[in-house]
Design an enzyme around this catalytic site. Structure first.
Site, PDB file in Angstrom:
ATOM      1  CB  SER A   1      -0.902   0.021   1.243  1.00  0.00           C
ATOM      2  OG  SER A   1      -1.794  -1.073   1.241  1.00  0.00           O
TER       3      SER A   1
ATOM      4  CD  GLU B   1      -8.115  -6.154  -6.442  1.00  0.00           C
ATOM      5  OE1 GLU B   1      -7.418  -6.062  -5.409  1.00  0.00           O
ATOM      6  OE2 GLU B   1      -8.609  -7.219  -6.835  1.00  0.00           O
TER       7      GLU B   1
ATOM      8  CE1 TYR C   1      -1.619  -0.357   9.712  1.00  0.00           C
ATOM      9  CE2 TYR C   1      -3.104   1.429   9.148  1.00  0.00           C
ATOM     10  CZ  TYR C   1      -2.866   0.086   9.321  1.00  0.00           C
ATOM     11  OH  TYR C   1      -3.874  -0.814   9.093  1.00  0.00           O
TER      12      TYR C   1
ATOM     13  CB  CYS D   1      -8.461   8.095  28.370  1.00  0.00           C
ATOM     14  SG  CYS D   1      -7.641   8.154  29.964  1.00  0.00           S
ATOM     15  CD  GLU D   2      -5.074   4.325  24.982  1.00  0.00           C
ATOM     16  OE1 GLU D   2      -3.831   4.295  25.015  1.00  0.00           O
ATOM     17  OE2 GLU D   2      -5.799   3.423  25.414  1.00  0.00           O
TER      18      GLU D   2
ATOM     19  CE1 TYR E   1      -7.896   0.669   3.375  1.00  0.00           C
ATOM     20  CE2 TYR E   1      -6.663   2.400   2.286  1.00  0.00           C
ATOM     21  CZ  TYR E   1      -7.201   1.131   2.281  1.00  0.00           C
ATOM     22  OH  TYR E   1      -7.046   0.335   1.192  1.00  0.00           O
TER      23      TYR E   1
END
Length: 492
Positions: free
Chosen positions: A244, A322, A375, A402-403, A432
């Site tokens: 990708s 595609e 990613y 909360c991260e 995405y």
């Protein structure tokens, strides 16, 4: 506080905390070419998409908000199809372009792709249902997936899907049995691993792959013989996907060369009408990204296929592709509202020298764009409600979850007077982001709005708190309403 829109912004030096690729912009209001949809512009300082202002969108639909430039998406779909049609017509063959639905699939988007003359690739029973609900001819659908359920296979065969991509030996017999039960002959492709892994600027070719998709080249001949042994299956050809966010054609060229050698061997046992080289064509997310134009990629791939077929002395097959991200990615942006800002001193040298990173927190985050967390994907951002003369400041756009890893844009230069209440636009979120969205921290997924010719309409409804609670089997509306009433009385 007044924010003039006219004069040029104040110059600023680079922040030592910035990544090497990020340059201080001459104008922190400017929209970098290639990152934004084709109708995106500024008018009186405000961001305009599809002739609808960011402020109007936020006022009507709220934020966070996914915005899709319909004209951009439709036109890119046509351009991609025409690029491959023209390139393969030049070598005496034809191309098929499947829109990769996993990038972003809704009923409306499926209809846009169908109207543009594209086939559609799905990879789950849910995506299949969306494409069928859009009225797409099942013959124009392809079905991917490394672990299709028996129910999904039955539904695809029963619905008359154009091609199923076989990913394992077990699927051969499962699809054959489903087709036999219905008295049909199901067209199939075989996914193989070419050993080529393409990345943004380079590719790595290896003899063997360690991944969940496909079948190794050394097992493909036996697998095709097994497919051909079933009267209920029609072998259409090979399929391969090399990665990708690919910026050039070299990886496709290497993969095509390997597949054509296998393609020739398979011709000895019967017809092989097609070759599917997959997708993965990249887009620009930041000013440092420079993907090759799709027309150039199509031409180079077609020339490679033609040369390979000539060397092997075989006919040029129909070649399928595609693309997904390259069609819908740049057509999308996400609008956020700034909630808080804070300057954080960071030591960047052993002697303890300090630089400032400004954290700009918005009302969305990893629940509407998981790619930075998954990613380490880089994105860009711009103020959407105004322009500013303030000097550019290095910012990190953070989400509300909360991260600590809830980052929307890792590094960007925005005007230094960015403040609570400002609208922020992040470009290239059409692929995405919505498909990977979640309800983390019980946050509802934002609506999706299509804009075109001054009109905006919801194509996917946003989720409310009531939607989230309704799925909880223990939810009793009378409890929360009673407690709310009691609280209101106590505060009266």
């Amino acid at each position: 506080m007044a924010h003039p829109d006219s004069a040029a912004p104040v110059a600023a030096g680079p922040n030592p905390l910035a990544p090497a690729w990020l340059r201080v912009p001459a104008d922190a209001n400017a929209l970098a070419p290639g990152l934004w949809s084709r109708t995106t512009k500024r008018s009186d300082g405000e961001l305009i998409v599809g002739d609808v202002s960011a402020g109007a969108l936020a006022a009507r639909f709220g934020t966070p908000l996914y915005v899709i430039d319909e004209d951009d998406a439709r036109s890119r779909a046509v351009e991609v199809r025409e690029a491959f049609d023209d390139a393969f017509a030049e070598i005496g063959s034809a191309a098929k372009v499947y829109y990769a639905g996993k990038a972003f699939l809704t009923i409306e988007i499926a209809r846009w792709m169908d109207a543009a003359g594209l086939f559609i690739d799905v990879c789950s029973g849910g995506e299949l249902a969306v494409a069928l609900a859009a009225g797409v001819d099942p013959e124009r659908l392809g079905f991917h997936g490394n672990n299709k359920s028996f129910a999904e296979i039955d539904r695809a065969v029963e619905g008359g899907i154009g091609a199923i991509v076989i990913d394992s030996l077990q699927e051969i017999d499962r699809i054959a049995a489903a087709a036999e039960r219905r008295g049909v002959r199901q067209s199939v492709r075989l996914r193989v691993n070419s050993g080529v892994h393409a990345h943004t600027h380079a590719f790595l070719a290896t003899a063997h792959e360690d991944q969940k998709f496909g079948i190794g080249l050394d097992h493909a001949v036996d697998a095709v013989e097994r497919i051909r042994s079933h009267p209920s299956l029609a072998f259409r050809g090979l399929h391969c996907h090399i990665g990708s966010q690919i910026f050039g054609a070299d990886g496709f060229a290497e993969s095509a060369a390997r597949l054509l050698t296998l393609h020739k061997r398979l011709l000895a046992g019967g017809d092989v009408a097609e070759l599917n080289l997959g997708g993965g064509f990249g887009i620009a997310y930041t000013s440092a990204d420079d993907p090759a134009p799709i027309g150039e990629l199509a031409r180079r791939i077609a020339e490679t296929v033609a040369a390979g077929c000539e060397e092997l002395d075989i006919p040029v097959p129909v070649v399928a592709f595609e693309p997904g991200r390259s069609i819908i990615g740049t057509a999308g942006l996400t609008l956020y509202t700034v909630g808080t800002t804070k300057d954080v001193p960071v030591a960047f040298q052993d002697d303890g020298e300090i630089a400032i990173r400004r954290y700009v927190s918005v009302d969305g985050g990893m629940s509407d764009n998981a790619r930075p967390a998954l990613y380490q994907a880089d994105y860009s951002a711009r103020l959407a409600n105004r322009t500013s003369q303030a000097a550019p400041a290095l910012v990190r756009v953070a989400g509300k979850h909360c991260e600590s890893g809830d980052i929307v844009v890792n590094a960007e230069y925005l005007p230094g007077d960015v403040e609570p209440g400002d609208l922020l636009a992040v470009p290239a979120t059409g692929a995405y982001c919505w498909p990977l969205s979640s309800n983390y921290n019980h946050v509802g997924r934002p609506p999706v709005v299509a804009v075109r010719d001054g009109e905006a309409r919801v194509i996917v409804r946003g989720e409310t708190i009531d939607d989230l609670l309704a799925r909880d089997a223990a939810y009793d509306p009378s409890i929360s309403s009673t407690r709310s009433t009691a609280k209101e009385r106590s505060q009266a």
